[in-house]
Write a protein that holds these residues in place. Structure first.
Motif, PDB file in Angstrom:
ATOM      1  N   UNK A 112       0.828  -1.209   0.000  1.00 37.77           N
ATOM      2  CA  UNK A 112       0.000   0.000   0.000  1.00 37.77           C
ATOM      3  C   UNK A 112       0.862   1.258   0.000  1.00 37.77           C
ATOM      4  N   UNK A 113       2.026   1.179   0.653  1.00 35.76           N
ATOM      5  CA  UNK A 113       2.969   2.302   0.599  1.00 35.76           C
ATOM      6  C   UNK A 113       3.426   2.518  -0.839  1.00 35.76           C
ATOM      7  N   UNK A 114       3.672   1.421  -1.551  1.00 33.92           N
ATOM      8  CA  UNK A 114       4.069   1.501  -2.957  1.00 33.92           C
ATOM      9  C   UNK A 114       2.965   2.168  -3.785  1.00 33.92           C
ATOM     10  N   UNK A 115       1.718   1.796  -3.528  1.00 37.94           N
ATOM     11  CA  UNK A 115       0.591   2.368  -4.273  1.00 37.94           C
ATOM     12  C   UNK A 115       0.471   3.865  -4.004  1.00 37.94           C
ATOM     13  N   UNK A 116       0.564   4.260  -2.728  1.00 40.71           N
ATOM     14  CA  UNK A 116       0.437   5.682  -2.377  1.00 40.71           C
ATOM     15  C   UNK A 116       1.527   6.506  -3.053  1.00 40.71           C
ATOM     16  N   UNK A 117       2.745   5.981  -3.047  1.00 38.31           N
ATOM     17  CA  UNK A 117       3.864   6.686  -3.673  1.00 38.31           C
ATOM     18  C   UNK A 117       3.657   6.789  -5.188  1.00 38.31           C
ATOM     19  N   UNK A 118       3.204   5.688  -5.789  1.00 44.00           N
ATOM     20  CA  UNK A 118       2.957   5.658  -7.240  1.00 44.00           C
ATOM     21  C   UNK A 118       1.876   6.657  -7.623  1.00 44.00           C
ATOM     22  N   UNK A 119       0.763   6.661  -6.876  1.00 44.28           N
ATOM     23  CA  UNK A 119      -0.363   7.539  -7.189  1.00 44.28           C
ATOM     24  C   UNK A 119       0.041   9.011  -7.058  1.00 44.28           C
ATOM     25  N   UNK A 120       0.783   9.341  -6.004  1.00 43.67           N
ATOM     26  CA  UNK A 120       1.221  10.728  -5.808  1.00 43.67           C
ATOM     27  C   UNK A 120       2.137  11.173  -6.941  1.00 43.67           C
ATOM     28  N   UNK A 121       3.023  10.282  -7.357  1.00 42.95           N
ATOM     29  CA  UNK A 121       3.969  10.606  -8.424  1.00 42.95           C
ATOM     30  C   UNK A 121       3.256  10.839  -9.752  1.00 42.95           C
ATOM     31  N   UNK A 122       2.309   9.963 -10.091  1.00 42.99           N
ATOM     32  CA  UNK A 122       1.610  10.094 -11.360  1.00 42.99           C
ATOM     33  C   UNK A 122       0.624  11.267 -11.366  1.00 42.99           C
ATOM     34  N   UNK A 123       0.005  11.538 -10.220  1.00 41.86           N
ATOM     35  CA  UNK A 123      -0.908  12.678 -10.145  1.00 41.86           C
ATOM     36  C   UNK A 123      -0.149  13.995 -10.302  1.00 41.86           C
ATOM     37  N   UNK A 124       1.095  14.026  -9.826  1.00 39.21           N
ATOM     38  CA  UNK A 124       1.894  15.245  -9.987  1.00 39.21           C
ATOM     39  C   UNK A 124       2.159  15.512 -11.470  1.00 39.21           C
ATOM     40  N   UNK A 125       2.333  14.442 -12.266  1.00 40.32           N
ATOM     41  CA  UNK A 125       2.502  14.608 -13.704  1.00 40.32           C
ATOM     42  C   UNK A 125       1.249  15.155 -14.358  1.00 40.32           C
ATOM     43  N   UNK A 126       0.080  14.682 -13.904  1.00 39.20           N
ATOM     44  CA  UNK A 126      -1.190  15.178 -14.453  1.00 39.20           C
ATOM     45  C   UNK A 126      -1.399  16.647 -14.102  1.00 39.20           C
ATOM     46  N   UNK A 127      -0.921  17.052 -12.922  1.00 39.16           N
ATOM     47  CA  UNK A 127      -1.103  18.445 -12.488  1.00 39.16           C
ATOM     48  C   UNK A 127      -0.286  19.420 -13.326  1.00 39.16           C
ATOM     49  N   UNK A 128       0.767  18.931 -13.983  1.00 39.85           N
ATOM     50  CA  UNK A 128       1.540  19.787 -14.887  1.00 39.85           C
ATOM     51  C   UNK A 128       0.628  20.286 -16.014  1.00 39.85           C
TER      52      UNK A 128
END
Length: 241
Positions: free
Chosen positions: A124-140
């Protein structure tokens, strides 16, 4: 691609139906002002690594990553049957051949004999880190969609200033004003046809990948608990809907 072509055809076609000329919508200066200004403003707000990561994710819009829940479900049912025959160590060879880093980590945790709840917490830590990283790309792209219309207005005002400086030539006023408002079209068009749709698609893809990984966690935890393959399959079928 179909969406981009359809939207451009609708706008250009509508302009032609109204008697407009396509050439009047092509203004290199306006494009430089809007696109360059939008890119610069986004770079100011975004850390360099996040900005570069967001630019790289543009390929997801056309080539989305594979995350087939039905295929993963079949794999986990097979793993469950294998574990019941050979034990958790039977997954070692599968883990060695697995290319997906997330699945590989889960299989290694299973082979190492970690407790089910420990496996869940670590993944779940892996998922949270992955989701935060990919959402930051979408926010660009979301940021670009926010700045683009405003930069377009700036371009239009700059064009009008140029027109006002040439009031001595009345014949040039009409075309000059038309050119000035092309920048507004570019600003609003880029935001609503490209930047915001790209941001929303990246968010949708990220949510789909997270959904897929949540299913993998539940499956691996069930395998660690020694759950019956049929029971595991019935439990995970809910993710397919």
């Amino acid at each position: 691609m179909a969406g981009i072509v359809l939207s451009l055809l609708a706008i250009v076609g509508g302009n032609l139906l109204e008697g407009g000329h396509t050439s009047s919508l092509v203004q290199l200066t306006a494009l430089i002002i809007v696109f360059g200004g939008t890119l610069g403003a986004t770079m100011v707000q975004t850390p360099l690594k996040v900005f570069i990561h967001g630019l790289k994710r543009i390929r997801w819009v056309f080539l989305p990553p594979a995350a087939e829940c039905d295929v993963s479900l079949k794999k986990m049912v097979e793993w469950s049957r294998l574990v019941r025959k050979e034990g958790l160590l039977g997954l070692q060879q599968i883990a060695d051949q697995e290319k997906d880093k997330f699945i590989k980590k889960g299989l290694i945790l299973l082979v190492d004999g970690c407790e089910p709840e420990e496996i869940r917490k670590m993944l779940e830590v892996e998922i949270d880190s992955f989701a935060a990283n990919e959402m930051s790309g979408a926010k660009v792209y979301e940021a670009m969609g926010g700045y683009s219309p405003t930069i377009g207005i700036i371009g239009a005002v700059m064009g009008l200033i140029h027109v006002m400086n040439n009031l001595s030539d009345p014949s040039a006023l009409g075309p000059g004003i038309a050119v000035a408002f092309v920048a507004t079209i570019y600003g609003v068009g880029l935001a609503n046809l490209f930047f915001l749709p790209i941001a929303n698609k990246l968010k949708t893809l990220t949510n789909h990948l997270v959904h897929h990984r949540e299913m993998l966690i539940d499956g691996m935890v069930a395998i660690a608990e020694g759950e019956n393959p049929r029971s595991l399959e019935s439990k995970l079928e809910g993710y397919l809907t």
